[in-house]
Enzyme design. Structure first.
Site, short mmCIF file in Angstrom:
data_model
loop_
_atom_site.label_atom_id
_atom_site.label_comp_id
_atom_site.label_asym_id
_atom_site.label_seq_id
_atom_site.Cartn_x
_atom_site.Cartn_y
_atom_site.Cartn_z
N LYS A 20 0.86 -1.18 0.00
CA LYS A 20 0.00 0.00 0.00
C LYS A 20 0.89 1.22 0.00
O LYS A 20 2.05 1.19 0.42
CB LYS A 20 -0.94 0.01 1.21
CG LYS A 20 -0.26 0.06 2.58
CD LYS A 20 0.16 1.44 3.04
CE LYS A 20 0.82 1.39 4.43
NZ LYS A 20 1.52 2.66 4.78
N GLY A 107 10.16 -2.20 6.92
CA GLY A 107 10.31 -0.83 7.39
C GLY A 107 10.29 0.20 6.29
O GLY A 107 10.80 1.31 6.46
N GLY A 108 9.64 -0.13 5.17
CA GLY A 108 9.61 0.79 4.05
C GLY A 108 8.39 1.68 3.99
O GLY A 108 8.29 2.54 3.11
N GLY A 113 4.34 -6.08 6.48
CA GLY A 113 3.95 -6.96 7.58
C GLY A 113 2.45 -7.01 7.78
O GLY A 113 1.88 -8.08 7.99
N SER A 115 0.19 -6.41 5.49
CA SER A 115 -0.39 -7.11 4.34
C SER A 115 -0.23 -8.61 4.49
O SER A 115 -1.15 -9.39 4.19
CB SER A 115 0.27 -6.62 3.05
OG SER A 115 -0.36 -7.14 1.91
N ASP A 147 -2.89 -0.92 10.39
CA ASP A 147 -3.01 -0.99 8.94
C ASP A 147 -3.60 -2.30 8.44
O ASP A 147 -3.93 -2.41 7.26
CB ASP A 147 -1.63 -0.81 8.28
CG ASP A 147 -1.15 0.63 8.30
OD1 ASP A 147 -1.94 1.52 8.68
OD2 ASP A 147 0.01 0.87 7.95
#
Length: 295
Positions: A20, A107-108, A113, A115, A147
């Site tokens: 996302k 960590g982007g 994680g 998803s 999320d």
């Protein structure tokens, strides 16, 4: 729990866990428990990880085929999601081995994680034939991370509160150049920064429903720029070709383009050593598209 080994006919399934992006991210305040109040616009990308779930009736429990570097299996959101879904009935359900083809950087700011967790909830609900509806799965997902519900529901959406209050939206399904500078960003470090903007007025979301997110920004970007020079350099470079923005708390940044060819021209000219990819924004999650094909 109504699933039994005898009732289950499909034993293996492979599903996407898409990325996302946050087309904008505003911080409106902070709750008494320390969580930040947000407004954001989530859109999926047609790019991400891929998970394979194989039922193993002769081997009870949930396991990863291969551990992820730097993450203990017990702390992996894939395993946590499977255990949350099974609850106290795990011993009565067929075992499962989960393999992951990892493409999204950790960590982007791409939600990898979360998803993965959502794909696990939907996949095992399907394989174990548990019959939970979307609302129940989203509620389970919220316990794993703010999320996760948007990935469970699978529709581009305005997110409010801590990001879990979702209203479907339809931003343009443009093409994106996504770059990942060589740094790892800790979300807690950004949200605890003294200079972080935390008082952006709550906005009327009608323009975002209409796809006009151009006037909005990512309130974390200034802090990330200050603390991570590599991100600042990548933002400055990509901004030569149009608006560039941080997604989530980073470290990934994105630029938006009307066609795939335009995006790929920019991608091919990127500075050496910068990783990333080109992908299209989609308002219906590839995960849900795949699941619909199985019905």
């Amino acid at each position: 729990m109504t699933a039994t080994i005898a009732a289950i006919t499909m034993t293996t399934i492979t599903l996407p866990a898409p990325a996302k992006i946050n087309l904008f991210l505003h911080i409106n305040g902070r709750r008494a428990d320390g969580y930040h109040l947000l407004q954001t616009l989530f859109q999926f990308l047609d790019y991400g990880d891929e998970l394979t779930f194989e039922l193993t009736p002769d081997k009870p429990g949930v396991r990863l085929a291969q551990s992820m570097p730097g993450v203990a299996d017990a702390n992996n959101l894939i395993i946590k999601a499977a255990h949350a879904l099974a609850g106290n009935a795990l011993a009565q359900l067929p075992g499962v081995t989960i393999s992951i083809c990892k493409k999204l950087p950790m960590g982007g700011g791409l939600g990898g994680g979360s998803s993965n967790a959502a794909t696990t909830l939907l996949a095992l609900n399907y394989l174990w034939q548990l019959g939970h509806d979307e609302d129940a799965l989203a509620e389970l997902g919220l316990e794993l991370g703010a999320d996760v519900p948007v990935f469970v529901r699978g529709r581009a959406a305005i997110g409010e509160s801590v990001g879990e209050q979702l209203t479907p939206a339809n931003p343009p399904q443009d093409w994106f150049v996504v770059l990942k500078p060589e740094c790892d960003i800790q979300t807690a470090k950004i949200f605890s920064a003294i200079g972080l903007t935390r008082n952006t007025p709550k906005m009327t979301i009608a323009p975002a429903f209409e796809g006009d997110a151009s006037r909005y920004k990512n309130d974390c970007e200034a802090t990330v720029r200050e603390l991570y020079p590599d991100v600042a350099k990548s933002l400055d470079w990509l901004s030569q070709f149009g608006p560039a923005r941080l997604t989530g708390t980073g470290a990934c940044i994105f630029g938006r383009f009307p066609t795939e060819s335009a995006a790929r021209i920019i991608w091919e000219s990127r500075p050496s050593g910068i990783k990333g990819f080109v992908a299209r924004g989609v308002n219906h999650s590839p995960l849900h598209q795949k699941l619909a094909e199985l019905k």
